[in-house]
Design a protein around this motif. Structure first.
Motif, short mmCIF file in Angstrom:
data_model
loop_
_atom_site.label_atom_id
_atom_site.label_comp_id
_atom_site.label_asym_id
_atom_site.label_seq_id
_atom_site.Cartn_x
_atom_site.Cartn_y
_atom_site.Cartn_z
N GLU A 164 0.80 -1.46 -0.13
CA GLU A 164 -0.06 0.41 -0.11
C GLU A 164 0.96 1.30 -0.11
OE1 GLU A 164 -0.51 -3.15 1.33
OE2 GLU A 164 -2.78 -3.46 0.82
N ARG A 165 2.18 0.62 0.73
CA ARG A 165 2.58 3.07 1.28
C ARG A 165 3.69 3.11 -0.70
NH1 ARG A 165 4.86 4.92 6.24
NH2 ARG A 165 5.78 6.96 5.20
N PRO A 166 4.51 2.06 -0.79
CA PRO A 166 4.14 2.42 -2.33
C PRO A 166 3.68 3.02 -3.03
CG PRO A 166 5.37 0.60 -1.90
CD PRO A 166 4.83 1.08 -1.03
N THR A 167 2.22 2.19 -3.41
CA THR A 167 1.25 2.55 -4.32
C THR A 167 0.39 3.45 -4.08
OG1 THR A 167 1.23 -0.34 -4.12
CG2 THR A 167 -1.39 1.65 -5.53
N MET A 168 0.42 4.19 -2.72
CA MET A 168 0.05 5.60 -2.50
C MET A 168 1.04 6.64 -3.30
SD MET A 168 -1.59 4.68 1.10
CE MET A 168 -2.22 6.74 1.63
N ILE A 169 2.24 6.31 -2.70
CA ILE A 169 3.37 7.62 -3.14
C ILE A 169 3.40 7.60 -4.11
CG2 ILE A 169 5.93 8.10 -2.86
CD1 ILE A 169 5.87 7.03 -0.05
N LEU A 170 3.82 6.41 -5.23
CA LEU A 170 3.89 6.41 -6.71
C LEU A 170 2.47 6.96 -7.05
CD1 LEU A 170 5.33 2.95 -7.27
CD2 LEU A 170 6.66 5.02 -7.54
N GLN A 171 0.92 6.38 -6.71
CA GLN A 171 0.24 7.20 -7.03
C GLN A 171 -1.17 8.55 -6.53
OE1 GLN A 171 -2.32 4.33 -9.55
NE2 GLN A 171 -0.45 2.57 -9.88
N GLU A 172 0.05 9.15 -5.76
CA GLU A 172 -0.04 10.17 -5.72
C GLU A 172 -1.83 9.92 -4.47
OE1 GLU A 172 0.09 13.59 -7.91
OE2 GLU A 172 2.13 12.72 -7.84
N ILE A 173 -1.79 9.03 -4.11
CA ILE A 173 -3.31 8.86 -3.58
C ILE A 173 -3.06 8.92 -1.61
CG2 ILE A 173 -5.07 7.35 -1.88
CD1 ILE A 173 -4.30 5.50 -5.21
N ASP A 174 -4.09 9.70 -1.06
CA ASP A 174 -3.22 10.29 0.57
C ASP A 174 -3.87 9.34 1.13
OD1 ASP A 174 -5.44 11.30 0.01
OD2 ASP A 174 -4.55 13.80 0.60
N ASN A 175 -5.36 8.15 0.94
CA ASN A 175 -5.73 7.77 1.87
C ASN A 175 -5.99 7.04 1.64
OD1 ASN A 175 -8.20 6.81 3.80
ND2 ASN A 175 -9.10 9.14 3.64
N ILE A 176 -5.37 5.68 2.79
CA ILE A 176 -5.53 4.54 2.34
C ILE A 176 -7.10 3.63 2.07
CG2 ILE A 176 -5.58 3.55 5.15
CD1 ILE A 176 -3.20 1.68 3.39
N ARG A 177 -7.69 4.39 2.55
CA ARG A 177 -9.44 3.64 2.38
C ARG A 177 -9.85 4.19 0.66
NH1 ARG A 177 -11.15 6.39 8.13
NH2 ARG A 177 -9.14 7.65 7.31
N ASN A 178 -9.23 5.07 -0.25
CA ASN A 178 -9.08 5.49 -1.74
C ASN A 178 -8.81 3.78 -2.14
OD1 ASN A 178 -10.60 7.47 -0.94
ND2 ASN A 178 -9.31 8.98 -1.16
N LEU A 179 -7.68 3.19 -1.31
CA LEU A 179 -7.02 2.69 -2.75
C LEU A 179 -7.47 1.13 -1.86
CD1 LEU A 179 -4.67 1.88 -3.52
CD2 LEU A 179 -3.11 2.32 -1.18
N PHE A 180 -7.93 0.72 -0.94
CA PHE A 180 -8.73 -0.93 -0.93
C PHE A 180 -9.28 -0.60 0.22
CE2 PHE A 180 -6.91 -4.02 1.84
CZ PHE A 180 -7.45 -5.45 0.96
N GLY A 181 -10.70 -1.62 0.00
CA GLY A 181 -11.58 -2.17 0.48
C GLY A 181 -13.16 -1.15 0.11
N PRO A 182 -14.15 -1.18 1.07
CA PRO A 182 -15.38 -1.20 0.30
C PRO A 182 -15.39 0.60 -0.37
CG PRO A 182 -15.25 -0.74 2.90
CD PRO A 182 -13.87 -1.51 1.98
#
Ligand code: PHE
Length: 512
Positions: free
Chosen positions: A477-495
């Motif tokens: 999750e961490r490199p994905t958030m950094i690489l794709q400029e997503i600042d909230n993990i809940r926008n990345l994974f989950g409902p």
């Protein structure tokens, strides 16, 4: 006022006018001269522009337009007129009229009274004082709707204190009753385009059976294909950002000669998750605050007894040059089932398996899969996430090898600047936290954890003396958030993942 004309006639009138006069300086004035709403003329203009039959220049102006309430009056008449029409010669009760008119009753009563169309008796009775009423307001509203010049002029005058006095009452009423609002509008000034024609030919789009039968297909002019048209979106797969980065990392491991470990066991025993990793049974990470324990089945019965005995010994009294922890190791504790807290449990199983082989062969293993921790959820933490883990086992590996491999691995991931900080894991010695310089954030960020597995972990498994294992782990999750400029993990994974965002990422496109 002319009735609304069909659009073919509007088009004909527009083209004829251009043909005769060369230009139409103001589409709004032209629409009102034709007696059509400007909106209808605009549709025709857009069509002709597309075929380059005409050319246009925008004229941006502010104009008065009807509010929604007023649009309704323009279409169906004003409430006060309806009210008067509803009153019989002998009068009617307010209650009955309210029933008849509904929501607009108060407005209707007020304005009818103001117009002196009704008289309100002392009791509940409402009488009308006129035979019938002409809906002049409705007529006026229609003129506003059609963008008629004169009305616009008058409304403009109303805004200026010097000219306000000369404005006729009905116009004042429009503003007082908030039936008009000012809006930015675009008119057009029009002239002939390069493809100008007085009469547009209708182009054929298909050859029909009738065309073939009559033979007139020979003379038809066909509409050009629009090769730039977008076409229908096709139903295909979309890539989830996590999976995309997962694949990139997987490819890096494969390029570096690693093979994948089987990670299909979310449920693990405490033995493989903790004990085999020389993690003492009182370690705080084993607390139910950090670990999800299973209720059913709460324990496992399948543990390798010989090896388990060795693990017990090394925890209790050490061996292999270690003093151990000196506590009373309990099998019950090791048997407890849990959701694995790290994929290092899988690494332990794989190393044990490797140790059981007759001849030791060096290995490079990796895994990327889900792990679970009983954590409070916030913008950077979820109770489950994905862990990336890599390990190399061979004779004579050193910390220098670990640093070299990490530099290779992370620079392939686009993180070439690394720093290491001494850390502690029960199963590695030495241990290092890995930091990478983030060019965007302009600071060092922690990206992973690493170390050399301890002899207390490797030797009880039966790996030969002199074999070392260098290993590291990080979250996906961490490199994905950094690489794709997503600042909230809940926008990345989950409902809460925004499905529309994912739909903007089609998995593959067929290029031309
Ligand atoms: N298991 C460690 C964690 O959960 C990561 C790690 C893997 C550390 C291998 C060292 C060696 O963070």
């Amino acid at each position: 006022m002319a009735a609304t004309q069909p659009s073919a006639d509007v088009e004909g009138a527009l083209l004829a006018h251009l043909n005769a006069n060369g230009e139409i300086p103001d589409s709004r004035a032209f629409a009102s001269s034709l007696g059509v709403p400007h909106k209808d003329l605009e549709d025709v203009i857009k069509r002709l522009l597309a075929f380059r039959i005409i050319e246009s220049t925008d004229i941006t102006t502010e104009a008065w337009v009807l509010t929604d309430e007023a649009k309704d009056y323009a279409a169906r008449g004003c409430p006060e007129v309806h009210l008067v029409a509803a009153i019989p010669p002998e009068g009617a009760s307010r209650a009955a009229l309210k029933e008849e008119l509904g929501d607009v009753f108060d407005i209707a009563l007020k304005n009818a009274a103001k117009n002196k169309w009704i008289e309100q008796g002392n009791r509940d009775l409402v009488l009308r004082t006129v035979e019938d009423t002409k809906d002049e307001l409705q007529e006026l509203l229609k003129r506003v709707e059609n963008g008629e010049d004169e009305v616009q002029e008058q409304l403009k005058r109303l805004e200026n204190p010097k000219t306000r006095e000369v404005v006729p009452d009905p116009i004042k009423v429009l503003k007082r009753r908030k039936l008009v609002t000012k809006e930015k509008t675009i008119w057009y000034s029009l002239k002939k385009g390069p493809e100008f024609v007085v009469k547009r030919k209708t182009l054929a789009t298909d050859v029909t059976r009738e065309h073939l039968k009559s033979g007139d297909w020979k003379d038809l002019e066909f509409k050009d294909y629009n090769y730039g048209a977008q076409g229908q979106p096709i139903a295909i797969g979309y890539s989830q950002p996590l999976l995309e980065v997962r694949e990139a990392i997987q490819n890096i491991f494969l390029e570096m000669g690693f093979s994948e470990m089987p990670t299909n066991m979310f449920v693990e025993s405490s033995f493989w998750n903790f004990d085999a990793l020389f993690q003492p049974q009182q370690h705080p990470a084993r607390d139910s605050h950090d670990t999800f324990f299973l209720k059913a089945p709460a324990t496992t019965t399948q543990l390798p007894d010989d090896y388990l005995e060795k693990v017990k010994q090394v925890h209790q009294s050490g061996g292999y040059g270690s003093k151990g922890y000196g506590y009373d190791w309990k099998r019950d504790e090791a048997e407890k089932n849990l959701l694995r807290t790290h994929t290092t449990a899988v690494s332990a199983r794989m190393l044990y398996k490797l140790a059981q082989e007759e001849h030791f062969a060096p290995k490079r293993y990796y895994s990327i899969d889900r792990v679970f921790r009983n954590e409070a959820v916030d913008r950077t933490h979820l109770a489950e996430f994905h862990q990336i883990e890599g390990l190399i086992c061979d004779y004579g590996l050193t910390l220098g090898d670990l640093i070299g491999v990490l530099e290779d691995f992370f620079s392939r991931l686009g993180m070439p600047k690394l720093r290491f900080k001494p850390a502690y894991n029960p199963y590695t010695e030495p241990s290092m936290e890995i930091f990478s310089y983030h060019e965007g954030f302009k600071k060092w960020v922690e990206i992973g954890n690493s170390g050399m597995f301890r002899p207390e972990m490797l030797l009880p498994m039966g790996l030969p003396e002199g074999v070392n294992v260098i290993a590291w782990g990080l979250s996906l999750e961490r490199p994905t958030m950094i690489l794709q400029e997503i600042d909230n993990i809940r926008n990345l994974f989950g409902p809460k993942v925004d499905f529309n965002k994912i739909k903007g990422r089609p998995m593959c496109r067929v290029g031309l």
